[in-house]
Write a protein that holds these residues in place. Structure first.
Motif, mmCIF file in Angstrom:
data_model
loop_
_atom_site.group_PDB
_atom_site.id
_atom_site.type_symbol
_atom_site.label_atom_id
_atom_site.label_comp_id
_atom_site.label_asym_id
_atom_site.label_seq_id
_atom_site.Cartn_x
_atom_site.Cartn_y
_atom_site.Cartn_z
ATOM 1 N N ILE A 147 -0.363 -56.085 20.897
ATOM 2 C CA ILE A 147 -1.442 -56.625 21.729
ATOM 3 C C ILE A 147 -2.019 -57.862 21.032
ATOM 4 C CG2 ILE A 147 -3.740 -56.171 22.710
ATOM 5 C CD1 ILE A 147 -2.859 -53.215 22.886
ATOM 6 N N THR A 148 -2.030 -58.969 21.759
ATOM 7 C CA THR A 148 -2.477 -60.245 21.181
ATOM 8 C C THR A 148 -3.632 -60.787 22.025
ATOM 9 O OG1 THR A 148 -1.012 -61.560 22.555
ATOM 10 C CG2 THR A 148 -0.102 -60.737 20.472
ATOM 11 N N PRO A 149 -4.238 -61.907 21.598
ATOM 12 C CA PRO A 149 -5.350 -62.458 22.383
ATOM 13 C C PRO A 149 -4.930 -62.832 23.810
ATOM 14 C CG PRO A 149 -5.300 -63.444 20.215
ATOM 15 C CD PRO A 149 -4.077 -62.612 20.315
ATOM 16 N N THR A 150 -3.644 -63.068 24.001
ATOM 17 C CA THR A 150 -3.221 -63.484 25.339
ATOM 18 C C THR A 150 -2.800 -62.303 26.221
ATOM 19 O OG1 THR A 150 -1.046 -63.864 24.391
ATOM 20 C CG2 THR A 150 -2.465 -65.791 24.656
ATOM 21 N N THR A 151 -2.768 -61.103 25.643
ATOM 22 C CA THR A 151 -2.354 -59.934 26.438
ATOM 23 C C THR A 151 -3.396 -59.649 27.521
ATOM 24 O OG1 THR A 151 -1.373 -59.033 24.435
ATOM 25 C CG2 THR A 151 -1.594 -57.522 26.289
ATOM 26 N N ASP A 152 -2.930 -59.557 28.746
ATOM 27 C CA ASP A 152 -3.833 -59.226 29.844
ATOM 28 C C ASP A 152 -4.236 -57.751 29.705
ATOM 29 O OD1 ASP A 152 -5.085 -58.668 32.182
ATOM 30 O OD2 ASP A 152 -3.463 -59.347 33.503
ATOM 31 N N PRO A 153 -5.554 -57.449 29.588
ATOM 32 C CA PRO A 153 -5.949 -56.053 29.354
ATOM 33 C C PRO A 153 -5.511 -55.095 30.461
ATOM 34 C CG PRO A 153 -7.874 -57.458 29.766
ATOM 35 C CD PRO A 153 -6.709 -58.358 29.578
ATOM 36 N N THR A 154 -5.278 -55.629 31.670
ATOM 37 C CA THR A 154 -4.847 -54.726 32.753
ATOM 38 C C THR A 154 -3.425 -54.229 32.534
ATOM 39 O OG1 THR A 154 -4.135 -56.631 34.029
ATOM 40 C CG2 THR A 154 -6.342 -55.763 34.520
ATOM 41 N N THR A 155 -2.685 -54.910 31.665
ATOM 42 C CA THR A 155 -1.296 -54.488 31.421
ATOM 43 C C THR A 155 -1.175 -53.499 30.261
ATOM 44 O OG1 THR A 155 -0.918 -56.304 29.883
ATOM 45 C CG2 THR A 155 -0.427 -56.734 32.219
#
Lengths: 268, 571
Positions: free
Chosen positions: B179-187
């Motif tokens: 999980i990175t800063p660009t990961t969409d939390p909905t995913t």
């Protein structure tokens, strides 16, 4: 020693109050007088003396009060000094002594000195997972000294490391690698003592690489101010020169670098 | 994490990401509400564990005093539950109004678990009502067992609720590496976020710590009632209650450092720099304070036992030995509290050649500290053993051989601890870390086997007289107070260490804190905040205690049973 004195001495030695005084005095003498004269030792900082003495005092108070009879005996002389008319002189001396002691401590606290105040600084800055060295990204996690992969060339790397050390590091870190270079007294904090078991002996080579490459300005944001005078050596030395000097440090001090823990899957 | 990403994240913050709270500021508000909520949560999780164990002792041991003790505490829980809920609600309102962007992120990932949390809290509350109000109705036979099952269920719901909340906070600390800063939390899959690196270690650590905390609060309550008692019988009852509370707290405390060690190790495994910040970096001073406070716990717990020997006929046999135990504990405390990097002025620094002392510095490393704490644990266990045996004389034919074997087990465990402690100085760090496992195993094995032998040896033991409950000087009760205050303070302190190592991240290396409170507070400020939280919590707990006495009389009943009190927990 005359014989009538012996029972009196024994009475004092067996009395919990004087036992408590004796233990505290003994502890103070050991911490302040004996520890510094042990081979290779040094004076114990006041903060540590205070910490030790508080711990011993707590222990002594537990000892004298965990038993009703002992607790009663312990309080006897204190109560006597406070209330008995025959001990008026002693009472006056104790009151004057305590007052003078408090005054002295207060004076010691507020007196101006030329010394810099004690510094509560951490010695282990946390390294980043990766750094950029002259534009090249280097992952520090799991990294070992790449020069160790060529055992046949180690003597030449060590020679190079020695040259780099004597040309650049010696003025601060000293001829004995003990942080006692001729510039050292001018710095606070002092340059690292590599002979100490608390410096490079506790670190991975990648950590040392990061410290040498990035110096004082590259220290992390937390725990500031660092006040480190260490230069940013990536501006003056090549990557290989830094790894060589790290080899030299470990070889000269006899320490082995800290190694990385292997995970279950065998990865570092 | 690269700088452009951080800039993007900061730019996105132009939308309303943070609110402001008057006078004390947003961070202080969330800090206080979170900490006091957590302390009450520990109270309402720890005390039911205590209640269900004491009820079981009452049922299966046939001693009704335990049943009454259990009920007395469940009554306090009713008020404590509402306090927990109120502080929890304040925390949620604080987070949603003062940290809306972060809260939205967290709810996006954890929403289903939050619904479950609310539902379980509801179920838990009603189980508590049934448990308390059904006490006198389901008093006998099978109904009593059913009632006890309610107590177990209460603990099960409470533990699941805690595990869920632990998932949220451990995710903030150790989000899975993909999980990175660009990961969409909905995913992000819910279970993936829950089962992060520090979730289970925190779960285990908190379960054990809650038992300790529950016991300590019970001890403090008992000491308060003891000091306020008007009759000898009442004093005897609360003296006994204080003993039981202290026994449970200290028994669980003995294993707590091992759980803490596992948590620390997982933090290192997850992120080395986080581990170094915690143990060697600017948070390291907290560990020196922690060492000092835990030494206070060990010393105070033992002190209480030693004073308690004064009311046990037969304890005179063991009293001469307590001073040697004290010496080990004091030396252990000295070693444990010796800092590696010392606070020193420039003259002292020059004399030492740096901030490591050339001689005492050897006591500042893990080898020395692990050795000290393991020996302190063994010593505390020995204190318990002496206390337990004080008014009995074993009659089994193998009693002498058994005692010799027990002594040998202590000697072997201490030998193993010392051997690996000293050997640790001569091996590289990676090997040294493994040594602590052997030390822990030696101590735990000793505790288990010696206890088993002791239980077998106590069969049919000759009694040397009943314990004179209530014959305790007031200072012993202050020791119980010190224990409760120290535990509470420690929780606040180490909670700050765990949370503070995230530094300027809401979610470590995923979501940066871009508010004006992003900087990690100085240790002085932090300790004042922690003390304030402790003060608020203890004041409210004192109020709860007072309410407990106001609502109805204590469950103490002045009967001849007070004379029965020669039994110990575990006998």
């Amino acid at each position: 020693m005359s014989s009538p004195l012996r029972p009196a001495i024994r009475r004092y030695a067996e009395h919990p109050f004087w036992q408590a005084v004796g233990i505290l005095l003994l502890a103070y003498i050991v911490v302040v007088g004996v520890v510094p004269i042990l081979p290779g030792s040094a004076i114990v900082p006041k903060s540590v003396v205070l910490q030790y003495m508080i711990t011993v005092l707590v222990g002594v108070l537990i000892y004298v009060s965990d038993n009703e009879e002992r607790w009663r005996q312990f309080k006897e002389p204190i109560q006597a000094v406070l209330v008995e008319p025959r001990l008026k002189v002693v009472r006056a001396v104790v009151v004057a002594g305590v007052t003078a002691l408090v005054g002295l401590v207060a004076y010691g606290q507020v007196k101006t000195t030329v010394a810099a105040p004690p510094n509560l600084r951490s010695i282990h800055p946390a390294p980043p997972a990766e750094i950029t060295f002259r534009g090249k990204t280097i992952t520090l996690t799991g990294l070992e000294n790449p020069l160790r992969r060529y055992p046949d060339s180690l003597p030449s790397y060590l020679a190079e490391g020695k040259r780099v050390y004597y040309q650049n590091c010696l003025p601060c870190h000293g001829d004995h690698l003990d942080g006692q270079g001729h510039f050292a007294p001018g710095f606070n904090p002092l340059p690292a003592n590599f002979q100490d078991n608390g410096t490079i002996a506790q670190l991975t080579e990648s950590f040392v690489f990061w410290r040498v490459a990035k110096g004082g300005p590259g220290l992390p944001r937390e725990g500031t101010p660092w006040n480190s005078a260490m230069p940013v050596w990536e501006d003056f030395l090549t990557e290989r020169e830094i790894w060589s000097v790290i080899l030299f440090l470990y070889e000269q001090t006899g320490w082995t670098p800290r190694t990385w823990e292997k995970s279950v899957s065998g990865e570092k | 994490m690269t700088d452009p990403l951080l800039l993007l994240q900061a730019a996105a913050d132009t939308s309303r990401a943070y609110g402001e709270f008057p006078v004390i500021g947003a961070r202080a508000f969330v800090w206080i509400t979170a900490e006091v909520h957590l302390m009450f949560a520990a109270f309402v999780l720890g005390v039911p564990m205590f209640a269900v164990v004491t009820e079981a002792i009452g049922i299966f041991g046939g001693d009704e005093r335990y049943d009454r003790l259990s009920k007395e505490f469940t009554r306090l829980l009713l008020v404590a539950y509402s306090a927990t809920a109120i502080w929890g609600a304040m925390l949620v309102f604080g987070l949603s109004t003062l940290y809306p962007r972060f809260w939205a992120y967290l709810t996006t990932i954890f929403a289903p678990s939050m619904w479950l949390y609310a539902a379980l809290f509801f179920v838990e509350s009603f189980t508590l009502y049934l448990y308390y109000y059904g006490w006198d109705r389901w008093k006998k036979g099978r109904a009593k067992l059913g009632h006890w099952t309610l107590g177990i269920l209460l603990n099960v719901w409470g533990t699941i609720v805690m595990f869920i909340a632990n998932a949220w906070l451990t995710y903030m600390m150790s989000p899975p590496r993909d999980i990175t800063p660009t990961t969409d939390p909905t995913t992000i899959k819910l279970w993936h976020a829950i089962a992060n690196a520090t979730w289970m270690p925190i779960n285990v650590h908190r379960v054990i710590a809650n038992v300790v905390f529950g016991g300590a609060i019970v001890g403090a309550y008992a000491s308060y009632r003891f000091l306020a008692a008007r009759t000898e019988e009442e004093r005897a009852h609360y003296d006994w209650m204080g003993y039981v509370g202290n026994f449970i707290a200290m028994s669980a405390l003995i294993v707590l450092p091992f759980a803490g060690y596992w948590l620390g190790r997982e933090i290192y495994q997850y992120d080395q720099s986080m581990g170094i910040t915690m143990m060697g970096g600017f948070m390291s001073w907290l560990w020196v304070i922690q060492a000092f406070l835990i030494a206070v716990l060990f010393l105070t717990g033992n002190y209480y036992l030693w004073i308690g020997m004064g009311r046990i006929p037969g304890a005179e046999r063991f009293r001469p030995y307590t001073k040697y135990l004290l010496i080990v504990l004091v030396l252990g405390a000295i070693v444990w509290g010796t800092p590696h990097t010392m606070i020193a002025d420039s003259k002292e620094l020059a004399a030492m050649g740096g901030s490591h002392h050339p001689f005492l510095g050897a006591l500042g490393v893990m080898s020395a500290k692990n050795t000290a704490v393991n020996l302190m644990i063994l010593t505390t266990f020995l204190s318990f053993l002496l206390y337990r045996r004080a008014n009995t004389r074993p009659v089994v034919p193998w009693a002498r051989a058994g005692t010799i074997i027990q002594g040998a087990m202590f000697a072997v465990a201490a030998g193993v601890v010392l051997f690996y402690g000293i050997r640790g100085y001569f091996v590289e760090a990676i090997v040294r870390i493994g040594f602590s496992v052997y030390q822990v195993l030696a101590v735990l094995s000793c505790i288990v086997f010696v206890t088993v032998i002791d239980i077998l040896m106590a069969r049919g033991a000759q009694s040397l007289g009943a314990i004179r409950w209530g014959r305790m000087p007031p200072r012993s009760q202050y020791a119980l107070f010190i224990l409760a205050v120290t535990f509470t303070w420690l929780m606040g302190l180490m909670g700050f260490a765990r949370s503070g190592i995230r530094q300027y991240w809401h979610v470590w290396q995923v979501m940066q804190d871009t508010s004006k409170y992003a900087a990690t507070p100085a240790l002085g400020y932090a300790s004042k905040m922690i003390s304030l939280c402790v003060l608020i919590f203890l004041s409210l707990v004192a109020f709860v205690f007072w309410l407990g006495g106001l609502a109805e009389k204590s469950t103490f009943v002045a009967t001849a049973e007070g004379e029965k009190g020669a039994r110990h927990v575990g006998h």
